[in-house]
Scaffold this active site. Structure first.
Site, PDB file in Angstrom:
ATOM      1  N   ASP A  60       0.881  -1.163   0.000  1.00 43.52           N
ATOM      2  CA  ASP A  60       0.000   0.000   0.000  1.00 43.52           C
ATOM      3  C   ASP A  60       0.928   1.225   0.000  1.00 43.52           C
ATOM      4  O   ASP A  60       2.148   1.102   0.190  1.00 43.52           O
ATOM      5  CB  ASP A  60      -0.936  -0.011   1.217  1.00 43.52           C
ATOM      6  CG  ASP A  60      -2.181   0.861   0.983  1.00 43.52           C
ATOM      7  OD1 ASP A  60      -2.131   1.720   0.095  1.00 43.52           O
ATOM      8  OD2 ASP A  60      -3.179   0.686   1.691  1.00 43.52           O
TER       9      ASP A  60
HETATM   10  C1  BGC Z   1      -5.208   3.122   0.228  1.00 45.46           C
HETATM   11  C2  BGC Z   1      -5.338   2.149  -0.922  1.00 45.46           C
HETATM   12  C3  BGC Z   1      -5.260   2.884  -2.226  1.00 45.46           C
HETATM   13  C4  BGC Z   1      -3.953   3.667  -2.276  1.00 45.46           C
HETATM   14  C5  BGC Z   1      -3.780   4.453  -3.544  1.00 45.46           C
HETATM   15  C6  BGC Z   1      -3.988   4.014   0.088  1.00 45.46           C
HETATM   16  O1  BGC Z   1      -4.007   5.001   1.049  1.00 45.46           O
HETATM   17  O2  BGC Z   1      -5.137   2.419   1.433  1.00 45.46           O
HETATM   18  O3  BGC Z   1      -6.545   1.464  -0.840  1.00 45.46           O
HETATM   19  O4  BGC Z   1      -5.344   1.984  -3.288  1.00 45.46           O
HETATM   20  O5  BGC Z   1      -3.941   4.592  -1.191  1.00 45.46           O
HETATM   21  O6  BGC Z   1      -4.691   5.474  -3.627  1.00 45.46           O
END
Ligand code: BGC
Length: 763
Positions: A235
Site C-alpha cells: 500500500d
Molecule cells: C489506500 C489504498 C489505495 C492507495 C492508492 C492508500 O491510502 O489504502 O486502498 O489503493 O492509497 O490510492
C-alpha cells in the site's frame, strides 16, 4: 502474445538489465512506474488507478488534489453492492469497470478491497463487502474475473487484517491463528485462487508483530500455499524491511523510493546477503511480465457507452438496496397518492464514501427529482440541514410538522453526512445526526405512515425503528442511486437485496466494542471468531436487523423435498415457491454450525447461497453448493485446515435468524488424528470410538476400567477421569501398556477412522 511468449520475453529483458535497473523496477513512482522504456525498448510503464466504486483516474498523476479525477461512472459502494448477493451481477460490474479502465488507459484497478467489517466504526466499511468471509470471497472473486475478462488487471487489497483506520500505518494486530485463517485470510483465499488477480496489495498494519509488506506468515501463505503468481505491491508508502519482503514474494513498492535510493538500498541488501540476486530477479520478473501483459491489452481507441454504464449502475443499486421493514405494506408507493418528501439529503444526495475510492461521477441523479419523475403528487420540505445548525434545524422541524397535513405518506431521506465516512479515520459513533432522529420520531408521532430511506456506508442505530412504517436501506447508491431508490419506493423494482452485515441495536452491543481500536501500539482481536452475526447468533442477542435480512414485495415458501442435504455431493436442495402476487428474487442462505462437545461454543457460518428469480406462483427446485470448508476447521496446532468429525447442524433460511429448514448431519470421514496426548474423554466423542477403545483395551484391564468409568453416573468419575486419562497418563498407571502397544493402538484406531465411511446421521 501467448502467455508463454510473454514469459520468454520477460526473461530476455531481465537478462539485459543491470542491478540498478532491476532495483528501479521494484519501485513505482506515483501511479506510473519509472520511465522504464529507457531500460529496454519493449518495456513500457503501466498505470494503476483506484476502485472499487468506479475508476479514480487522476487527471494529472502529480496532482495534489486526490479528487481532481476524470469523470467516470460512480457505481454503488461495495457495502451497497454486496447486498445484491448476486455473483453474476458483480461479475458484470467488473466487466463494466474493466471497460472504463480500457478507455482511460488504466492497466490495473486497485480493487477489490476485501477486509472484513470487524467493527461498525471502521472508517472504510463502505469500501468493504461484509462481516462474513464467505460472502466476501464469493463476490470479490467474481468482481476480479469480470475486470480481468477485459484484459485489465485487478488488485486485491489490503492483505491483510486492515480492519480499522485508526493508526492503520503502524498498529499491530494481535490475533490468534485460528481466527486469522478462519475469517480474515479466508476472505482473500477464494479471490486469489479463483479470481487470480494480477496484483495483490499488502496492508499498512502489522499482524502479530510483522508489517504485512514483509510478513513471512502472510507472504508465504500467498505464494507457497495459495500458489499466487502475480505482482505483490505495498500500500502507499508501506514498504518495511524491503529485503525480507522481497525474499518472501513482495515485488513492488507504491509509490516507492526514488530510483537512485532504491538502487543503493538493493545493492546494500545484496552485499549484506539479505537478499540474493535470484530473489531480486524473481520479483522483477513478475513486474516485467505484468508490464508486458498490460501493454498487450492496451487499446487506445476503446470507448464505452456512458449511458449504458449509468443504466447498469442503476440496475446494480436497485438489486442491492435492502428493504428492512415494511409494516402493513406501506411500500410500494402508489403513484397517485400524496407524498411528502423530507430531508436535505433528497436534494444533496450522499452517494459515495471519501478517500481513495472517491469517483468524480459522470451523471449524478437527485432523489427529489427522481421521486417527482415517478410520483404525481410530490411535495418537499428540507426538514433538517446537513451543516447541523441547531436553530435552523428547529425551525425546519416546525415547518415540516406543519406541512404533513395534506399528504398520505411521508418519505424521509436521512443518512450519515459526507465527512463522517472516509478512508483515513474511523467513525466515532453509529448514530445519525440528532436533528434527523428527532425529526423522524416527531413525524412518526403525527400518525401518518413514515418511510425512511437511508444513505450511509455502514450501519447506523435506528432509535425510531419501531415507530416508522418502512425502512429502505439505500446505502451509498452511486450516481444512479436516486433512480434506484425511487424505482424501489414506487415498486418499479421489487427489492431483493439482503444485509451483508448485522445492524446492532446499539454500538456497544458489537462484539469488538471493548477491543476497538486498541491502544497506541496494538489492537487485540479479543472477540476472536465471534464477529458480526457469529456473536449475536451464539448469544441469541437481539439485533436491529440480522445478517442476511431483506424483505421483498412478495413472499417465498421453503420446502424440503426429501433430500435436503447431500453430504457426498456437498449440496443442499430446497423447493422455493413465490406465494405472493409479484415477481421477485430470493436469496437462499445456508449456514452450518459444528456441534462441539466439551469445547467452547463454535460459531455459525455462512457456507452457501443462491439468488433466484420467481414469477408469482412459480416454484423452483434449487440446489446450493456448499463451501468446500463447510465441514472443516483450522487447526492452529498443525497450522492447517482439516475436515473435522462431528455432528453439524445445517440451517436453510432467508436470513441468519429466519431459518426455514434444518438438518443435522454427521461427518465421520474427517481426520481427527489420535495422538498419545489424546484424552479418553475427547476420543469417545467420536462416533463408534468407545467400542473401538473397549476392544483395544481388552488386554489392559486398568485402561479398560478408566474407559468404562466414563459411562458411570458420577460425573467425577465419568468426566474427570475421561479428561485426565491420555495414553501418556494411562501408561503411568497401567503397567501392561507399553510404548509399543500405544503406537499400535493409535495406528489401528486412526486406520479404522479413515476406513469409516458414510456420514449421514444414523449410518
Ligand atoms: C489506500 C489504498 C489505495 C492507495 C492508492 C492508500 O491510502 O489504502 O486502498 O489503493 O492509497 O490510492
Amino acid at each position: 502474445m501467448e502467455i508463454s511468449k510473454i514469459k520468454e520475453t520477460a526473461e530476455e529483458i531481465l537478462q539485459t538489465l543491470s542491478i540498478s535497473d532491476k532495483a528501479k523496477l521494484l519501485s513505482q513512482i506515483v501511479w506510473e512506474t519509472t520511465d522504464i522504456h529507457k531500460m529496454h525498448e519493449k518495456l513500457e510503464k503501466f498505470l494503476l488507478a483506484d476502485g472499487p466504486a468506479g475508476i479514480r483516474r487522476l487527471k494529472d498523476y502529480f496532482d495534489e488534489d486526490i479528487y481532481n479525477t476524470r469523470k467516470s461512472t460512480c457505481y454503488p459502494s461495495p457495502s451497497t453492492y454486496a447486498g445484491s448477493w448476486n455473483r453474476e451481477l458483480i461479475y458484470k460490474l467488473g466487466e463494466h469497470m474493466g471497460k472504463e479502465a480500457r478507455q482511460e488507459e488504466v492497466d490495473t484497478m486497485l480493487a477489490p478491497a476485501v477486509n472484513l467489517k470487524r467493527s461498525p466504526l471502521g472508517g472504510r466499511n463502505f469500501e468493504y463487502y461484509s462481516e462474513d468471509p464467505y460472502l466476501t470471497g464469493e463476490l470479490a472473486a467474481e468482481f476480479i474475473r469480470g475486470i480481468q475478462s477485459e484484459g485489465i488487471g485487478a488488485c486485491l487489497k489490503h492483505f491483510a487484517v486492515n480492519n480499522q483506520e485508526t493508526r492503520r500505518m503502524n498498529v499491530d494486530v494481535q490475533i490468534d491463528e485460528t481466527t486469522l485463517h478462519e475469517l480474515y485470510l479466508s476472505a482473500f483465499e477464494k479471490p486469489v485462487k479463483v479470481g487470480k488477480p494480477k496484483m495483490v496489495m499488502t496492508a499498512y498494519n502489522q499482524v502479530n508483530g510483522e508489517y504485512c509488506a514483509s510478513s513471512p506468515v502472510l507472504l508465504d501463505l500467498l505464494r507457497k500455499q495459495w500458489g499466487y503468481n502475480g505482482v505483490v505491491v505495498t500500500d502507499c508508502y508501506a514498504a518495511h524491511k524491503l529485503g525480507q519482503g522481497v525474499c518472501h514474494g513482495l515485488t513492488l513498492q507504491m509509490p516507492g523510493e526514488s530510483g537512485e535510493k532504491i538502487a543503493r538500498d538493493i545493492q546494500d541488501l545484496l552485499k549484506a546477503g539479505e537478499i540474493t540476486e535470484e530473489q531480486l530477479d524473481r520479483a522483477v520478473l513478475h513486474n516485467i511480465q505484468f508490464a508486458l501483459e498490460a501493454k498487450e491489452h492496451r487499446n487506445q481507441d476503446y470507448k464505452y457507452n456512458r449511458e449504458a454504464h449509468h443504466e447498469f449502475a442503476r440496475e446494480l443499486a436497485g438489486e442491492s438496496m435492502v428493504l428492512l421493514k415494511n409494516q402493513d405494506q406501506t411500500l410500494p408507493l402508489n403513484k397517485e397518492e400524496g407524498i411528502l418528501v423530507v430531508g436535505e439529503l433528497a436534494l444533496c444526495p450522499r452517494f459515495q464514501g471519501g478517500g481513495s475510492s472517491h469517483v468524480n461521477p459522470w451523471k449524478l441523479t437527485i432523489p427529489l427529482e427522481e421521486m417527482k419523475k415517478q410520483g404525481k403528487n410530490i411535495g418537499f420540505v428540507k426538514g433538517y440541514t446537513l451543516n447541523g445548525d441547531e436553530e435552523e434545524n428547529l425551525k425546519l422541524l416546525g415547518d415540516t410538522l406543519r406541512e404533513t397535513g395534506q399528504y398520505d405518506k411521508i418519505v424521509v431521506f436521512a443518512g450519515v453526512p459526507d465527512l463522517i465516512e472516509s478512508e483515513g479515520y474511523d467513525r466515532e459513533s453509529i448514530k445519525l445526526p440528532k436533528e434527523q432522529n428527532r425529526l423522524i420520531s416527531a413525524l412518526a408521532d403525527k400518525g401518518k405512515p413514515v418511510i425512511v430511506a437511508l444513505a450511509n456506508g455502514s450501519v447506523v442505530e435506528m432509535p425510531w425503528k419501531d415507530e416508522v412504517s418502512s425502512i429502505l436501506e439505500c446505502y451509498l447508491g452511486g450516481e444512479a442511486g436516486a433512480e434506484a431508490a425511487a424505482d424501489i419506493l414506487f415498486g418499479e423494482i421489487n427489492p431483493s437485496g439482503k444485509l451483508a452485515e448485522t445492524f446492532p441495536v446499539c454500538l456497544s452491543d458489537n462484539p469488538s466494542y471493548l477491543y476497538f481500536p486498541g491502544d497506541t501500539e496494538r489492537v487485540v482481536y479479543g472477540e476472536g471468531q465471534f464477529i458480526g452475526y457469529k456473536y449475536y447468533d451464539a448469544l441469541k442477542k437481539e439485533t436491529a436487523f440480522p445478517f442476511g435480512h431483506g424483505l421483498s414485495y412478495t413472499e417465498f415458501k421453503y420446502e424440503d423435498i426429501g433430500n435436503l442435504v447431500d453430504i457426498d455431493q456437498e449440496t443442499v436442495t430446497v423447493k422455493i415457491t413465490n406465494t405472493g402476487h409479484r415477481a421477485g428474487k430470493e436469496i437462499i442462505q445456508i449456514y452450518v454450525r459444528r456441534r462441539a462437545s466439551g469445547e467452547s461454543p463454535t460459531p455459525k457460518k455462512l457456507v452457501g447461497f443462491e439468488k433466484i428469480s420467481l414469477n408469482p406462483g412459480e416454484e423452483k427446485i434449487v440446489t446450493v453448493f456448499l463451501d468446500k470448508r463447510t465441514f472443516m476447521t483450522y487447526n492452529a496446532k498443525k497450522h492447517q485446515w482439516e475436515r473435522r468429525n462431528s455432528i453439524y447442524d445445517l440451517f436453510v433460511g432467508s436470513s441468519v435468524e429466519d431459518v426455514r429448514l434444518n438438518e443435522a448431519v454427521r461427518i465421520k470421514d474427517g481426520v481427527y488424528e489420535i495422538t498419545k496426548d489424546s484424552s479418553i474423554g475427547d476420543m469417545i466423542q467420536i462416533p463408534g470410538m468407545y467400542e473401538q477403545l473397549e476392544k483395544v483395551f481388552n488386554p489392559h484391564p486398568i485402561s479398560l476400567n478408566f474407559l468404562q468409568m466414563t459411562k458411570e453416573e458420577d460425573p467425577l468419575k465419568a468426566i474427570s477421569m475421561g479428561s485426565l486419562m491420555t495414553f501418556e497418563t494411562l501408561k503411568r498407571v497401567d503397567g501392561t501398556l507399553e510404548d509399543q502397544n500405544i503406537e499400535e493402538i493409535i495406528k489401528y484406531i486412526n486406520k479404522v477412522q479413515e476406513e469409516n465411511n458414510g456420514n449421514r446421521l444414523g449410518d
